[in-house]
Structure formats: C-alpha cells, structure tokens
Scaffold this motif. Structure first.
Motif, PDB file in Angstrom:
ATOM      1  N   VAL A 160       0.825  -1.209   0.000  1.00 20.07           N
ATOM      2  CA  VAL A 160       0.000   0.000   0.000  1.00 20.07           C
ATOM      3  C   VAL A 160       0.862   1.263   0.000  1.00 20.07           C
ATOM      4  N   TYR A 161       2.053   1.184   0.567  1.00 17.83           N
ATOM      5  CA  TYR A 161       2.902   2.364   0.650  1.00 17.83           C
ATOM      6  C   TYR A 161       3.449   2.796  -0.708  1.00 17.83           C
ATOM      7  N   ASP A 162       3.561   1.874  -1.659  1.00 19.26           N
ATOM      8  CA  ASP A 162       4.013   2.259  -2.996  1.00 19.26           C
ATOM      9  C   ASP A 162       3.071   3.303  -3.579  1.00 19.26           C
ATOM     10  N   GLU A 163       1.783   3.033  -3.480  1.00 18.96           N
ATOM     11  CA  GLU A 163       0.780   3.954  -3.985  1.00 18.96           C
ATOM     12  C   GLU A 163       0.653   5.189  -3.098  1.00 18.96           C
ATOM     13  N   MET A 164       0.742   4.979  -1.796  1.00 16.60           N
ATOM     14  CA  MET A 164       0.602   6.096  -0.867  1.00 16.60           C
ATOM     15  C   MET A 164       1.641   7.172  -1.123  1.00 16.60           C
ATOM     16  N   TRP A 165       2.882   6.766  -1.327  1.00 16.52           N
ATOM     17  CA  TRP A 165       3.976   7.731  -1.439  1.00 16.52           C
ATOM     18  C   TRP A 165       4.169   8.269  -2.856  1.00 16.52           C
ATOM     19  N   GLN A 166       3.358   7.837  -3.811  1.00 20.24           N
ATOM     20  CA  GLN A 166       3.546   8.256  -5.199  1.00 20.24           C
ATOM     21  C   GLN A 166       3.477   9.773  -5.375  1.00 20.24           C
ATOM     22  N   ASN A 206      15.250  11.862  -5.703  1.00 21.33           N
ATOM     23  CA  ASN A 206      14.691  10.585  -6.141  1.00 21.33           C
ATOM     24  C   ASN A 206      14.338   9.763  -4.909  1.00 21.33           C
ATOM     25  N   LEU A 207      13.041   9.645  -4.618  1.00 21.67           N
ATOM     26  CA  LEU A 207      12.602   8.865  -3.462  1.00 21.67           C
ATOM     27  C   LEU A 207      12.393   7.419  -3.897  1.00 21.67           C
ATOM     28  N   GLU A 208      13.172   6.536  -3.330  1.00 18.25           N
ATOM     29  CA  GLU A 208      13.090   5.104  -3.651  1.00 18.25           C
ATOM     30  C   GLU A 208      12.419   4.375  -2.491  1.00 18.25           C
ATOM     31  N   VAL A 209      11.250   3.818  -2.737  1.00 18.90           N
ATOM     32  CA  VAL A 209      10.497   3.100  -1.709  1.00 18.90           C
ATOM     33  C   VAL A 209      10.934   1.640  -1.700  1.00 18.90           C
ATOM     34  N   ILE A 210      11.429   1.189  -0.555  1.00 18.06           N
ATOM     35  CA  ILE A 210      11.961  -0.170  -0.428  1.00 18.06           C
ATOM     36  C   ILE A 210      11.061  -0.969   0.502  1.00 18.06           C
ATOM     37  N   GLN A 211      10.565  -2.093   0.006  1.00 14.31           N
ATOM     38  CA  GLN A 211       9.633  -2.917   0.765  1.00 14.31           C
ATOM     39  C   GLN A 211      10.350  -3.905   1.691  1.00 14.31           C
ATOM     40  N   PHE A 212       9.823  -4.014   2.913  1.00 10.87           N
ATOM     41  CA  PHE A 212      10.238  -5.047   3.855  1.00 10.87           C
ATOM     42  C   PHE A 212       9.003  -5.872   4.198  1.00 10.87           C
ATOM     43  N   THR A 213       9.215  -7.113   4.600  1.00 10.26           N
ATOM     44  CA  THR A 213       8.079  -8.008   4.828  1.00 10.26           C
ATOM     45  C   THR A 213       7.696  -8.138   6.291  1.00 10.26           C
ATOM     46  N   VAL A 273       9.606  15.632   4.314  1.00 13.12           N
ATOM     47  CA  VAL A 273       8.531  15.866   5.287  1.00 13.12           C
ATOM     48  C   VAL A 273       7.511  16.859   4.737  1.00 13.12           C
ATOM     49  N   ALA A 274       7.993  17.949   4.155  1.00 13.60           N
ATOM     50  CA  ALA A 274       7.097  18.977   3.618  1.00 13.60           C
ATOM     51  C   ALA A 274       6.218  18.407   2.506  1.00 13.60           C
ATOM     52  N   ALA A 275       6.782  17.557   1.663  1.00 13.25           N
ATOM     53  CA  ALA A 275       6.007  16.958   0.583  1.00 13.25           C
ATOM     54  C   ALA A 275       4.935  16.026   1.135  1.00 13.25           C
ATOM     55  N   TYR A 276       5.295  15.291   2.188  1.00 17.37           N
ATOM     56  CA  TYR A 276       4.301  14.382   2.778  1.00 17.37           C
ATOM     57  C   TYR A 276       3.205  15.181   3.477  1.00 17.37           C
ATOM     58  N   GLN A 277       3.581  16.158   4.253  1.00 20.68           N
ATOM     59  CA  GLN A 277       2.603  16.933   5.023  1.00 20.68           C
ATOM     60  C   GLN A 277       2.058  18.085   4.184  1.00 20.68           C
ATOM     61  N   SER A 278       1.541  17.768   3.012  1.00 20.27           N
ATOM     62  CA  SER A 278       1.038  18.770   2.072  1.00 20.27           C
ATOM     63  C   SER A 278      -0.446  18.559   1.815  1.00 20.27           C
ATOM     64  N   GLU A 279      -1.083  19.566   1.268  1.00 24.74           N
ATOM     65  CA  GLU A 279      -2.492  19.463   0.924  1.00 24.74           C
ATOM     66  C   GLU A 279      -2.711  18.408  -0.157  1.00 24.74           C
ATOM     67  N   THR A 280      -1.740  18.278  -1.053  1.00 23.41           N
ATOM     68  CA  THR A 280      -1.826  17.251  -2.094  1.00 23.41           C
ATOM     69  C   THR A 280      -1.898  15.869  -1.473  1.00 23.41           C
ATOM     70  N   MET A 281      -1.050  15.641  -0.480  1.00 23.13           N
ATOM     71  CA  MET A 281      -1.028  14.342   0.184  1.00 23.13           C
ATOM     72  C   MET A 281      -2.286  14.122   1.019  1.00 23.13           C
ATOM     73  N   LYS A 282      -2.778  15.164   1.657  1.00 20.81           N
ATOM     74  CA  LYS A 282      -3.991  15.038   2.457  1.00 20.81           C
ATOM     75  C   LYS A 282      -5.164  14.600   1.582  1.00 20.81           C
ATOM     76  N   ALA A 283      -5.275  15.206   0.398  1.00 16.81           N
ATOM     77  CA  ALA A 283      -6.343  14.841  -0.530  1.00 16.81           C
ATOM     78  C   ALA A 283      -6.159  13.414  -1.040  1.00 16.81           C
ATOM     79  N   HIS A 284      -4.919  13.037  -1.275  1.00 21.53           N
ATOM     80  CA  HIS A 284      -4.597  11.683  -1.755  1.00 21.53           C
ATOM     81  C   HIS A 284      -5.011  10.631  -0.726  1.00 21.53           C
TER      82      HIS A 284
END
Length: 275
Positions: free
Chosen positions: A33-39, A51-58, A240-251
């Motif tokens: 789910v985080y792949d889509e969340m962080w897009q 370049n934000l690289e999302v790395i999955q752990f199990t 942090v600023a990109a995550y805590q943005s209005e764009t992310m809130k709407a997403h």
C-alpha cells in the motif's frame, strides 16, 4: 573561437554536474500500500531533484535495523510506541522526524459478521510484537470479549486479562501472517497495511478500533547522526514537507478514507536540528 569552445565546455560541464546532482533517498516501508501512498510525494520531490526510492520489507523488525545500519535513509511504517520500544530494546540511534497518520487496528473475519457469532473454543489472532499485541488486547477489551485486570498498563499483555466473555483462545502470530490465517481462525486483529494488502476494507471489520492516542501516531524515522549533516537535514525537510502537504492530504482521503488519518502535521520535529 577559443572563447566559444571554452564556453561550450563550461556549459557541457554544468549540464553534467546538474544531471549528477539528484539525490536518492531510500525509504523503508512494510506493505505494498505504501508504494501507492507515497507516489504523490515521489512526484513532488522529483521536481526538486530528489529521487525517493520506496523499499519494501516483509516484517516490522527489519526496517529499523536497516535504517540503523545505513542500508536505507528513512523509514515510514511504525507508530510511536513501537518505535520507542525498538529504541529501548535494541539501542538504535534513530529519531522521529515527522508525524504522518493514525490508523485503526481492527478485528476482521471471513467466517463471522458480528461479535455475537463468536463462540466458546474460537481462536482470535493478535500480533506477536509487544506494542501491536498490547494495542490488540485493548481492542478486544473494548469489544467486550475480555476484561483487563485493574492496574494493567497502557500496553497490556495476555497476562493482564482478567476474564473472558467467551472461552476464546488468543493466539499470537507475526502481524504479516494474520490475514492468511483468517481461513483457519474465527477472527484476527490486523494492522492496516496488511489488511489493505489482503483486500480488506475498514468497513469489513467485525469490530472497529476507536483508539486515537498520540502513542499510535505513525512517523517517519531517520538516523540521528544524519540530522547533523546540513545537506541531509535539508533533504529530509523537503521529504517531510512533501508528505505533510495538501496534495497528500487529498490523496489519503481519496484512496484510503477510513484508514489513514493525518495527525500532528503542525509539529515541526526537525526544528531542534536546524542551526
């Protein structure tokens, strides 16, 4: 002519330097789910040369170890109480740099539709790590399936159970395995990311968690030593600023309504590190 050649060389060199100026930030997560969340965050950061690289752990154990070892730069998968327990028990030198969201820890089943259908002898699964396990026990207590002894702490264990309304068995399993165990048990308390990966929705819960305590706020973590590096501090501030943005809130609202609720975005946790 010589000046033109020199100018051309300078321009080429500038382009090469600019092309190599992009910074890669490796972010550890658990759950697809985080792949889509962080897009949206990835797209915003790309415009700033990051370049934000999302790395999955199990599992929940490896991401903090990987961060402490320097295999990744940040992680974003855990809530505050789990993070605090990891720092205390494993001695990691990590810091919470941002609040992200709070999520429910719900009770799910593919065999029953309500708590009334739970009967003597049924097995209820909960996460086997102390912090999520303690939270799950509180969910069961709130549901009325169990009561806790007087004096049980914020993060109770099975030993703190005083009584059962039904003669159920509480089985502790690795959090990521509980969804696949649902065919063999009556119900299970499942973490949000694993619920979503399994195709479950908040509305599918047999019992919905209502806890919103600050200890259950999720976070982004970094190595404490890295925050002394001005370049990394600036980069992480942009993350942090990109995550805590209005764009992310709407997403979050559009894709995960009912699961991921933004919290604590007004707190600037990186302020103490800025000089």
């Amino acid at each position: 002519m010589a000046r033109k050649v020199l100018l051309s060389l300078v321009l080429v060199l500038a382009l090469v330097v600019s092309a190599g100026a992009d910074v890669t930030v490796r972010l550890g997560v658990t759950g697809s789910v985080y792949d889509e969340m962080w897009q949206p965050v990835k797209e915003m950061l790309a415009k700033e040369g990051i370049n934000l690289e999302v790395i999955q752990f199990t599992d929940y154990v490896t991401p903090n170890r990987a961060l402490d070892d320097g295999d990744i730069d940040l992680n974003g998968f855990q809530h505050r109480i789990y993070f605090a327990d990891e720092l205390e028990s494993r001695g990691y030198k990590l810091t919470n740099i941002a609040n992200t969201f709070v999520v429910p820890l719900n009770l799910y089943s593919i065999k029953i539709k309500s708590l009334d259908e739970i009967k003597d002898g049924d097995v209820i699964a909960i996460p086997n790590d102390p912090t999520n396990g303690g939270r799950a026990i509180k969910v069961l207590a709130t549901s009325g399936l169990i009561t806790l002894r007087e004096g049980a702490g914020f993060n109770p264990a099975k030993e703190d159970i005083a009584s059962y309304s039904k003669k159920i068995t509480i089985q502790e399993l690795a959090a990521n395995t509980i969804p696949s165990a649902l065919p063999d048990i009556a119900a299970g308390v499942i973490n949000d990311t694993y619920a979503l990966d399994y195709g479950l929705k908040a509305s599918d819960a047999v019992f919905a968690d209502q806890a919103r305590e600050k200890e259950y706020w999720n976070l982004i973590a970094a190595r404490t030593a890295d925050l002394e590096d001005p370049a990394k501090l600036e980069t992480y501030s942009k993350v942090v600023a990109a995550y805590q943005s209005e764009t992310m809130k709407a997403h979050l609202a559009e894709l995960y309504g009912g699961f991921f609720r933004p919290v604590g975005w007004e707190e600037d946790l990186l302020a103490p590190f800025r000089k």
